[in-house]
Design a protein around this motif. Structure first.
Motif, mmCIF file in Angstrom:
data_model
loop_
_atom_site.group_PDB
_atom_site.id
_atom_site.type_symbol
_atom_site.label_atom_id
_atom_site.label_comp_id
_atom_site.label_asym_id
_atom_site.label_seq_id
_atom_site.Cartn_x
_atom_site.Cartn_y
_atom_site.Cartn_z
ATOM 1 N N MET A 1 0.742 -1.128 -0.015
ATOM 2 C CA MET A 1 0.043 -0.107 0.016
ATOM 3 C C MET A 1 0.883 1.442 -0.102
ATOM 4 N N GLU A 5 -2.463 6.150 -0.249
ATOM 5 C CA GLU A 5 -3.489 5.089 -0.035
ATOM 6 C C GLU A 5 -3.693 5.036 1.627
ATOM 7 N N LEU A 6 -2.724 5.223 2.301
ATOM 8 C CA LEU A 6 -2.605 5.093 3.665
ATOM 9 C C LEU A 6 -3.312 6.636 4.426
ATOM 10 N N GLU A 7 -2.940 7.604 3.723
ATOM 11 C CA GLU A 7 -3.577 8.708 4.102
ATOM 12 C C GLU A 7 -4.964 8.931 3.885
ATOM 13 N N THR A 9 -7.020 6.131 3.815
ATOM 14 C CA THR A 9 -7.514 5.148 4.730
ATOM 15 C C THR A 9 -7.725 5.730 6.097
ATOM 16 N N ASP A 10 -6.674 6.707 6.440
ATOM 17 C CA ASP A 10 -6.698 7.546 7.535
ATOM 18 C C ASP A 10 -7.896 8.330 7.773
ATOM 19 N N VAL A 50 -3.172 2.553 11.500
ATOM 20 C CA VAL A 50 -2.849 3.503 10.350
ATOM 21 C C VAL A 50 -1.882 4.621 10.699
ATOM 22 N N LEU A 53 1.677 3.508 11.236
ATOM 23 C CA LEU A 53 2.230 3.003 9.743
ATOM 24 C C LEU A 53 2.374 4.529 9.199
ATOM 25 N N LEU A 54 2.012 5.589 9.263
ATOM 26 C CA LEU A 54 1.978 6.855 8.902
ATOM 27 C C LEU A 54 3.054 7.607 9.666
#
Length: 106
Positions: A1, A5-7, A9-10, A50, A53-54
């Protein structure tokens, strides 16, 4: 990912957290309130994961701390242990990141 995409999702998870918090603020009471607390705790756990991970340690710690508190209120030992374990992971990871010095190249 990917990071973007993580942002996203957050942001999606933050929307869920806000929604469940608003439902609780309405004062549902009884079994319905407990169901919303479970959903909020799960959303906060996902949010904290998340954010970890960020690289957002304060955000991860806040979300996971709130999740753990909700799990405690609900008497959900498994959820409480899961949130506590993730909190420990956040601290361990960030301690390693902090102890690694990177010298910028000019």
């Amino acid at each position: 990912m990917e990071f973007a995409e993580l942002e996203m999702t957050d942001l999606d998870i933050q929307g869920a957290v806000t929604f469940f918090q608003a439902q609780l603020a309405e004062g549902l009471g009884g079994e319905m309130e407990d169901e919303v607390k479970v959903k909020l705790a799960e959303a906060l756990t996902a949010c904290g994961t998340v954010k970890m991970l960020l690289g957002d340690q304060p955000g991860a710690e806040e979300a996971l701390g709130q999740a753990r508190s909700l799990y405690t209120q609900l008497g959900d030992e498994d959820g409480e242990l899961s949130a506590a374990g993730l909190l420990t992971d956040v601290t361990r990871i960030m301690d390693k990141v902090d102890s690694t010095s990177v010298t910028p190249i000019s």
